[in-house]
Design a protein around this motif. Structure first.
Motif, mmCIF file in Angstrom:
data_model
loop_
_atom_site.group_PDB
_atom_site.id
_atom_site.type_symbol
_atom_site.label_atom_id
_atom_site.label_comp_id
_atom_site.label_asym_id
_atom_site.label_seq_id
_atom_site.Cartn_x
_atom_site.Cartn_y
_atom_site.Cartn_z
ATOM 1 N N SER A 199 -29.097 -13.293 47.430
ATOM 2 C CA SER A 199 -27.835 -12.346 47.941
ATOM 3 C C SER A 199 -26.482 -12.331 47.396
ATOM 4 O O SER A 199 -25.974 -11.385 47.250
ATOM 5 C CB SER A 199 -27.549 -12.982 49.439
ATOM 6 O OG SER A 199 -26.617 -12.646 50.214
ATOM 7 N N GLU A 200 -26.203 -13.544 46.768
ATOM 8 C CA GLU A 200 -25.074 -13.686 45.762
ATOM 9 C C GLU A 200 -25.044 -12.978 44.554
ATOM 10 O O GLU A 200 -24.074 -12.414 44.169
ATOM 11 C CB GLU A 200 -24.966 -15.115 45.631
ATOM 12 C CG GLU A 200 -24.486 -16.203 46.691
ATOM 13 C CD GLU A 200 -24.505 -17.552 46.120
ATOM 14 O OE1 GLU A 200 -24.890 -17.706 45.011
ATOM 15 O OE2 GLU A 200 -24.073 -18.336 46.926
ATOM 16 N N VAL A 201 -26.431 -12.698 43.913
ATOM 17 C CA VAL A 201 -26.441 -11.778 42.841
ATOM 18 C C VAL A 201 -26.428 -10.564 42.877
ATOM 19 O O VAL A 201 -25.735 -9.643 42.286
ATOM 20 C CB VAL A 201 -27.887 -12.212 42.124
ATOM 21 C CG1 VAL A 201 -28.055 -11.276 41.079
ATOM 22 C CG2 VAL A 201 -27.843 -13.758 41.508
ATOM 23 N N LYS A 202 -26.780 -10.242 44.341
ATOM 24 C CA LYS A 202 -26.834 -8.811 44.865
ATOM 25 C C LYS A 202 -25.341 -8.593 45.031
ATOM 26 O O LYS A 202 -24.850 -7.375 44.566
ATOM 27 C CB LYS A 202 -27.497 -8.264 45.897
ATOM 28 C CG LYS A 202 -28.858 -8.519 46.013
ATOM 29 C CD LYS A 202 -29.680 -8.161 47.081
ATOM 30 C CE LYS A 202 -31.159 -8.151 46.965
ATOM 31 N NZ LYS A 202 -31.853 -8.051 48.268
ATOM 32 N N THR A 220 -29.422 -9.591 34.575
ATOM 33 C CA THR A 220 -31.055 -9.339 34.620
ATOM 34 C C THR A 220 -31.560 -10.430 33.739
ATOM 35 O O THR A 220 -32.574 -11.173 34.027
ATOM 36 C CB THR A 220 -31.428 -8.005 34.012
ATOM 37 O OG1 THR A 220 -30.717 -6.971 34.929
ATOM 38 C CG2 THR A 220 -32.957 -7.737 34.205
ATOM 39 N N ALA A 221 -31.102 -10.565 32.614
ATOM 40 C CA ALA A 221 -31.752 -11.463 31.558
ATOM 41 C C ALA A 221 -31.548 -12.982 32.128
ATOM 42 O O ALA A 221 -32.428 -13.931 32.125
ATOM 43 C CB ALA A 221 -30.999 -11.505 30.286
ATOM 44 N N ALA A 222 -30.321 -13.331 32.878
ATOM 45 C CA ALA A 222 -30.329 -14.638 33.333
ATOM 46 C C ALA A 222 -31.206 -14.782 34.550
ATOM 47 O O ALA A 222 -31.818 -16.087 34.599
ATOM 48 C CB ALA A 222 -28.562 -14.840 33.973
ATOM 49 N N VAL A 223 -31.489 -13.859 35.279
ATOM 50 C CA VAL A 223 -32.557 -13.951 36.480
ATOM 51 C C VAL A 223 -33.856 -14.188 35.838
ATOM 52 O O VAL A 223 -34.683 -14.824 36.441
ATOM 53 C CB VAL A 223 -32.369 -12.840 37.378
ATOM 54 C CG1 VAL A 223 -33.299 -12.898 38.577
ATOM 55 C CG2 VAL A 223 -30.914 -12.799 38.285
#
Length: 555
Positions: A254-257, A335-338
């Motif tokens: 949720s935080e990343v979104k 995206t790379a971090a996720v």
């Protein structure tokens, strides 16, 4: 007890030559008893005509007349009536590979001892004279051996009691006067004493190695017990941990979104503003171009020259807006971090496609498997982003907050997390597990790992990297030094790129000079109680900088 008494009596009435109960017993002048046939056979073999006792070696001249001892014969018959088993049942006969008694005339028994003086081997019965008679008192008895002939010189058939140090071999006294004359020689006993001391030292080392090995076995056993205990605890808490992990992942999702949407809004707003500004500038440029075009077509020279000074300024270039376009890469870092987080979770949990990864992680966590090559270190590389809220005034962050440098414009920040008085900044990311980062530096720069709650202002030692219990630093102070309260001198030739390796769970922190090879500058092992944040400290003068690299094996 009665059986043992009978056996002792049986040995008393046993012939020491055939080791069986006496047959037609005779007593020779020295008092020893034998079978008549045994003693006759023994004396018949003696070519010297010195008729002696096989036990005490007393000689008799002339040869004694043998008369049957009637009383002894009757006692032997009484023993036979008691069905006493033959005395030889308590002994073993010599077989293949055994040392045989040299005195036994019929079936030979195993030898018990070998005499180095007699150069003969004896069974227990025939050995008795060496214990009883003073004649044999000085004879040297050793464990029965088949190698008796090896103690005799093959050339002179003499016992080799001398050692030649020149040729490193045992010799007899005749050899010492012949081909070994003039060599360094000493008694075999003296040489054995020295060699034995050397062997005793070797034995002590072997015993120490054995003790060390046994100690390691105990340590491994303790480790096994610890592993079993930890495994039981892990199984006990697995369900709870996975539930919490799912909750954390959902929250982080949720935080990343929200972060992506927030960045989207900010980037789009900035792009629209730039677009509007560019359109306004283009309208103004078109107007200027129209004025220039009109002047260029003026036919009157005087009018052209009078208008030129004002119109010519229109052609001077103005400042262009700072526009940087990242084609299709606006959110690649997120995206790379996720993706990296997903890959780490899969590796740790043992995804079905990488079933052995959990075992590999566990084995890799052992202290003795610290990476050696740069390729191995890069397996644990982490991206570092500096936190602008912690940067002191006068520090400029760039390259997506991976680089820090001093700025003469003295950038002002009022955030409560910023460092005051020291040109320091720390990363947003907290480091745990196994991590590796590289810093490319220029000038006088300190590289550190620190707890987030390090002081931001006040006493110098409380907030300076490496001068307190909350930070560990490879720091510049006229020379490069490792600091964590007390300092340790490292080198006066600072490297341009520094690698920092952390194994948080094992408490290992190492600093490396990075070039074609990894050169260890300093390493410690301690206990970390919080996540660690990367830190940079830029010393005077201006022009110093440091950048957290995105290392690749081709760097």
């Amino acid at each position: 007890m009665a059986q043992q008494s009978n056996r002792r009596e049986g040995l008393t009435f046993c012939c020491s030559i055939c080791l069986d109960l006496l047959k037609d017993p005779v007593t020779i002048p020295c008092g020893h008893n034998y079978c008549m046939s045994c003693i006759k056979s023994f004396w018949n073999k003696d070519q010297t005509q010195n008729h002696s006792c096989p036990q005490c070696r007393q000689t008799f001249t002339p040869r004694p007349t043998l008369v049957k001892n009637t009383m002894l014969a009757e006692l032997v018959e009484e023993l036979k009536m008691t069905e006493l088993p033959p005395a030889t049942t308590d002994h073993c006969y010599a077989g293949a590979g055994d040392v045989a008694c040299d005195v036994c005339t019929e079936r030979k028994l195993k030898a018990f001892k070998t005499c180095l003086v007699c150069l003969a081997s004896y069974c227990e019965q025939h050995l008795q004279p060496h214990y009883e008679s003073p004649v044999f008192k000085k004879h040297k008895l050793v464990e029965a051996t088949l190698r008796l002939q090896e103690t005799k010189c093959t050339r002179h058939d003499e016992v080799m009691k001398i050692f030649c140090r020149t040729d490193q071999q045992c010799i007899c006294y005749l050899c010492s006067m012949d081909e070994h004359k003039g060599h360094e020689i000493l008694s075999a006993a003296a040489e054995r004493t020295e060699k034995q001391k050397e062997l005793e030292v070797s034995q002590q080392k072997l015993q120490q190695n054995i003790q060390d090995g046994e100690k390691h076995i105990r340590m491994i056993q303790q480790e096994v017990e610890s592993i079993n205990y930890s495994a039981d605890k892990a199984v006990e808490h697995t369900a709870k941990i996975f539930t919490e992990l799912i909750r954390v992942i959902e929250k982080r999702n949720s935080e990343v979104k929200q972060q992506i949407r927030s960045q989207q809004k900010t980037k789009v707003t900035r792009a629209n503003e730039l677009q509007k500004k560019l359109k306004e500038e283009i309208v103004e440029l078109k107007r200027k171009n129209s004025d220039l075009e009109q002047l260029l077509h003026t036919e009157d020279h005087t009018q052209f020259l009078q208008s030129y000074p004002s119109v010519s300024k229109l052609s001077e270039p103005g400042d262009s807006p700072d526009i940087t376009i990242h084609h299709l890469q606006h959110f690649d870092d997120i995206t790379a971090a996720v993706t990296a987080t997903r890959d780490r979770i899969e590796a740790i949990l043992g995804d079905a496609s990488t079933k052995t990864s959990l075992t590999q992680v566990d084995m890799a966590s052992l202290p003795q498997t610290v990476p050696k090559t740069r390729a191995e270190f890069l397996l644990y590389s982490r991206q570092i982003t500096l936190d602008p809220n912690t940067a002191s005034n006068g520090l400029l962050l760039s390259n997506e907050n991976r680089k820090v440098s001093k700025n003469e414009g003295k950038i002002q920040r009022t955030h409560p997390d910023r460092f005051i008085g020291l040109s320091q900044v720390i990363s947003k990311e907290g480091l745990t597990g196994r991590c590796y980062v590289e810093v490319e530096k220029k000038g006088e720069v300190s590289v550190a790992l620190t707890y987030k709650n390090i002081s931001r202002a006040g006493d110098f030692t409380a907030c300076a990297f490496g001068y307190n219990k909350k930070s560990w630093a490879f720091t510049y102070d006229n020379s490069y030094t490792f600091r964590h309260e007390p300092s340790i001198f490292i080198t006066s030739h600072p490297p341009s790129r520094i690698g920092v390796y952390l194994d948080h769970s094992e408490g290992i922190l190492s600093f490396y000079s990075v070039s074609e090879t990894m050169k260890l500058l300093h390493s410690i092992q301690t206990t970390f109680t919080q996540p660690l944040h990367a830190g940079i400290w830029l010393h005077a003068p201006d022009g110093n900088s440091a950048e957290f690299c995105e290392p690749k094996q081709t760097d």
